[in-house]
Motif scaffolding. Sequence first.
Motif, PDB file in Angstrom:
ATOM      1  N   VAL A 163       0.846  -1.183   0.000  1.00  0.00           N
ATOM      2  CA  VAL A 163       0.000   0.000   0.000  1.00  0.00           C
ATOM      3  C   VAL A 163       0.889   1.243   0.000  1.00  0.00           C
ATOM      4  CG1 VAL A 163      -1.660   1.363   1.315  1.00  0.00           C
ATOM      5  CG2 VAL A 163      -1.958  -1.112   1.122  1.00  0.00           C
ATOM      6  N   VAL A 164       0.636   2.136  -0.948  1.00  0.00           N
ATOM      7  CA  VAL A 164       1.321   3.422  -0.994  1.00  0.00           C
ATOM      8  C   VAL A 164       0.337   4.473  -0.509  1.00  0.00           C
ATOM      9  CG1 VAL A 164       2.503   5.108  -2.435  1.00  0.00           C
ATOM     10  CG2 VAL A 164       2.775   2.658  -2.911  1.00  0.00           C
ATOM     11  N   GLY A 165       0.621   5.059   0.647  1.00  0.00           N
ATOM     12  CA  GLY A 165      -0.267   6.061   1.223  1.00  0.00           C
ATOM     13  C   GLY A 165       0.113   7.452   0.751  1.00  0.00           C
ATOM     14  N   GLY A 166      -0.789   8.077  -0.002  1.00  0.00           N
ATOM     15  CA  GLY A 166      -0.526   9.405  -0.543  1.00  0.00           C
ATOM     16  C   GLY A 166      -0.522   9.366  -2.053  1.00  0.00           C
ATOM     17  N   SER A 167      -1.461  10.088  -2.673  1.00  0.00           N
ATOM     18  CA  SER A 167      -1.600  10.029  -4.132  1.00  0.00           C
ATOM     19  C   SER A 167      -0.976  11.236  -4.824  1.00  0.00           C
ATOM     20  CB  SER A 167      -3.082   9.929  -4.512  1.00  0.00           C
ATOM     21  OG  SER A 167      -3.819  10.989  -3.920  1.00  0.00           O
ATOM     22  N   GLY A 168      -0.043  11.908  -4.135  1.00  0.00           N
ATOM     23  CA  GLY A 168       0.708  12.980  -4.775  1.00  0.00           C
ATOM     24  C   GLY A 168       1.753  12.425  -5.715  1.00  0.00           C
ATOM     25  N   VAL A 187      -0.208  -3.737  -5.918  1.00  0.00           N
ATOM     26  CA  VAL A 187       0.134  -2.396  -5.456  1.00  0.00           C
ATOM     27  C   VAL A 187      -1.139  -1.562  -5.380  1.00  0.00           C
ATOM     28  CG1 VAL A 187       1.503  -0.325  -5.888  1.00  0.00           C
ATOM     29  CG2 VAL A 187       2.416  -2.565  -6.501  1.00  0.00           C
ATOM     30  N   VAL A 188      -1.375  -0.973  -4.204  1.00  0.00           N
ATOM     31  CA  VAL A 188      -2.562  -0.150  -3.980  1.00  0.00           C
ATOM     32  C   VAL A 188      -2.096   1.280  -3.684  1.00  0.00           C
ATOM     33  CG1 VAL A 188      -4.658   0.189  -2.622  1.00  0.00           C
ATOM     34  CG2 VAL A 188      -3.796  -2.139  -3.046  1.00  0.00           C
ATOM     35  N   LEU A 189      -2.586   2.216  -4.463  1.00  0.00           N
ATOM     36  CA  LEU A 189      -2.287   3.631  -4.246  1.00  0.00           C
ATOM     37  C   LEU A 189      -3.536   4.303  -3.709  1.00  0.00           C
ATOM     38  CD1 LEU A 189      -0.455   6.176  -4.634  1.00  0.00           C
ATOM     39  CD2 LEU A 189      -1.381   6.326  -6.961  1.00  0.00           C
ATOM     40  N   LEU A 190      -3.437   4.880  -2.537  1.00  0.00           N
ATOM     41  CA  LEU A 190      -4.642   5.497  -1.965  1.00  0.00           C
ATOM     42  C   LEU A 190      -4.344   6.912  -1.471  1.00  0.00           C
ATOM     43  CD1 LEU A 190      -4.196   5.235   1.366  1.00  0.00           C
ATOM     44  CD2 LEU A 190      -4.850   2.885   0.900  1.00  0.00           C
ATOM     45  N   GLY A 191      -5.368   7.766  -1.562  1.00  0.00           N
ATOM     46  CA  GLY A 191      -5.215   9.149  -1.131  1.00  0.00           C
ATOM     47  C   GLY A 191      -6.518   9.904  -1.235  1.00  0.00           C
ATOM     48  N   ARG A 192      -6.503  11.114  -0.747  1.00  0.00           N
ATOM     49  CA  ARG A 192      -7.717  11.926  -0.764  1.00  0.00           C
ATOM     50  C   ARG A 192      -8.064  12.404  -2.169  1.00  0.00           C
ATOM     51  NH1 ARG A 192      -6.656  15.762   4.575  1.00  0.00           N
ATOM     52  NH2 ARG A 192      -6.642  14.054   6.118  1.00  0.00           N
ATOM     53  N   GLN A 193      -7.052  12.692  -2.987  1.00  0.00           N
ATOM     54  CA  GLN A 193      -7.285  13.179  -4.342  1.00  0.00           C
ATOM     55  C   GLN A 193      -6.936  12.106  -5.359  1.00  0.00           C
ATOM     56  OE1 GLN A 193      -4.861  16.808  -4.372  1.00  0.00           O
ATOM     57  NE2 GLN A 193      -6.753  17.984  -4.335  1.00  0.00           N
ATOM     58  N   GLU A 194      -7.491  12.241  -6.549  1.00  0.00           N
ATOM     59  CA  GLU A 194      -7.126  11.305  -7.602  1.00  0.00           C
ATOM     60  C   GLU A 194      -5.724  11.617  -8.094  1.00  0.00           C
ATOM     61  OE1 GLU A 194      -9.456  11.626 -11.121  1.00  0.00           O
ATOM     62  OE2 GLU A 194      -9.512  13.807 -11.087  1.00  0.00           O
ATOM     63  N   PRO A 195      -4.975  10.612  -8.544  1.00  0.00           N
ATOM     64  CA  PRO A 195      -3.617  10.859  -9.030  1.00  0.00           C
ATOM     65  C   PRO A 195      -3.611  11.859 -10.186  1.00  0.00           C
ATOM     66  CG  PRO A 195      -4.007   8.514  -8.745  1.00  0.00           C
ATOM     67  CD  PRO A 195      -5.336   9.187  -8.583  1.00  0.00           C
ATOM     68  N   GLY A 196      -2.655  12.782 -10.162  1.00  0.00           N
ATOM     69  CA  GLY A 196      -2.572  13.790 -11.216  1.00  0.00           C
ATOM     70  C   GLY A 196      -3.631  14.858 -11.117  1.00  0.00           C
ATOM     71  N   ALA A 197      -4.178  15.079  -9.939  1.00  0.00           N
ATOM     72  CA  ALA A 197      -5.303  16.011  -9.774  1.00  0.00           C
ATOM     73  C   ALA A 197      -4.969  17.422 -10.232  1.00  0.00           C
ATOM     74  CB  ALA A 197      -5.742  16.029  -8.312  1.00  0.00           C
ATOM     75  N   ALA A 198      -3.701  17.838 -10.126  1.00  0.00           N
ATOM     76  CA  ALA A 198      -3.331  19.204 -10.491  1.00  0.00           C
ATOM     77  C   ALA A 198      -3.055  19.369 -11.981  1.00  0.00           C
ATOM     78  CB  ALA A 198      -2.098  19.638  -9.695  1.00  0.00           C
ATOM     79  N   MET A 199      -3.118  18.278 -12.738  1.00  0.00           N
ATOM     80  CA  MET A 199      -2.829  18.344 -14.172  1.00  0.00           C
ATOM     81  C   MET A 199      -4.079  18.675 -14.966  1.00  0.00           C
ATOM     82  SD  MET A 199      -0.288  15.072 -14.663  1.00  0.00           S
ATOM     83  CE  MET A 199       1.355  15.064 -13.947  1.00  0.00           C
ATOM     84  N   SER A 200      -3.869  19.060 -16.214  1.00  0.00           N
ATOM     85  CA  SER A 200      -4.998  19.259 -17.110  1.00  0.00           C
ATOM     86  C   SER A 200      -5.564  17.894 -17.503  1.00  0.00           C
ATOM     87  CB  SER A 200      -4.585  20.070 -18.329  1.00  0.00           C
ATOM     88  OG  SER A 200      -3.502  19.459 -19.003  1.00  0.00           O
ATOM     89  N   SER A 220      -9.090   6.508  -4.543  1.00  0.00           N
ATOM     90  CA  SER A 220      -9.035   7.949  -4.286  1.00  0.00           C
ATOM     91  C   SER A 220     -10.269   8.390  -3.493  1.00  0.00           C
ATOM     92  CB  SER A 220      -8.948   8.726  -5.603  1.00  0.00           C
ATOM     93  OG  SER A 220     -10.025   8.406  -6.453  1.00  0.00           O
ATOM     94  N   GLY A 221     -10.153   9.557  -2.893  1.00  0.00           N
ATOM     95  CA  GLY A 221     -11.242  10.053  -2.060  1.00  0.00           C
ATOM     96  C   GLY A 221     -11.337   9.346  -0.728  1.00  0.00           C
TER      97      GLY A 221
END
Length: 408
Positions: A163-168, A187-200, A220-221
């Motif tokens: 588990v990777v904590g943090g989707s930054g 491999v599980v990626l988890l975080g409050r935001q979706e990966p790449g949230a700051a991208m277009s 995510s979420g």
Amino acid sequence: MTKNRETGTHRVLILGAGYAGMAAAIQLAARGKRRANVQARGKRRENVQVTVVNAQERFTERLRLHMSATGQPVAELSIPELLEGTGARFVRGWVTAVDADAKLVRIDDDRVLHYDTLVYGLGSVADTAAVPGVEDHAYTLNSAQDAELLAERLARLGRGTVVVGGSGLTGVESAAEIAEQYPELDVVLLGRQEPGAAMSPRPRAYLQAALARLGVRVLSGVEVMKVLPDAVELAGGELVAADAVLWTSGTRVSPLAAAAGLTVDERGRVVTDAALRSVSHPDVYAVGDAAAIRQGYGVMHGTCQGGMPTGVHAAVSIVRTLDGRRPKPFRFGYYHTPVSLGRHDAVVQFTHPDDSPRRVYLTGRMAARYKETVTASPWPTYGRMKKMPASGAFWPRGGRFTRVRGAR
């Protein structure tokens, strides 16, 4: 500025030998040589003694720690070797206290180092205190040693769930690297935001599709409430089984700046003026992740992209002040967000100066080559800094050197 009356030398002490601290040290050393040459020609100028303090001799290439964490060989870089020939002195030790009024620093072997000007660049680490259990049960990428511990664990797993904590961005790069190097792992990626949230939208979609191709399961979420020895507990009580947890969510800085009486922000970062000096103690410069540096678009966030320029500018400002000139304001704009997705894939989001996404982006092998170029080892960059004339300050951007505005 003051100088040591006994030696007639202005003592500059640099705390931290990360990207920002090393950039400051090498620029100061190069400019010190130039000032010495001027003095030899008959113009009196104060000598500068540069001392770099760091907890270990090995340079931490943070941009490659996700590679070290998956057992891939990376160069072991020596701080004393880089400083060799510059005239800068290296002191190995943990900083235990800073007395900003007495202008001294204590390190863990009870030594006391005095300074006339301090460059505070102790950086940041993963925030392992915000969530219960992280400190005891999760791995981090704070250092090469931390990454090697995770690599040993992954090599022993065989099959299981990571588990990777943090989707930054650090979480994304780490999850992709683990999934590519260990395809048998879940491999599980988890975080409050979706990966790449700051991208277009398009580069974000590409990033998420690449994670899916690698078999990374994205949640995510979600909010992590606790890390257990064999699971991660989410808000609502759901458990995600985990044979290993890598924590990349959030950062924290050393409490030393606040304890020293420096003015800090809500995250403990040193608040600076336009020239990167502490607003409460102008003989202290703050650089990199340890500094709260305000630009027209807001306070800079910590990245290598911004760290090295702050170190360079602090060096320039110190020399300008020693020469009786006013330091110029630091100006910085972001340029890109490069994200590796394994060894042969990446996405590069080009940005406006305020770090908001532009329409331009790169993906695939071209993006991977671009990222490798701009995040290559800083050794050649620092080597060029030592050799280049000290009439301007430079930092690498997109594989070339760009002049810092206001360097002269």
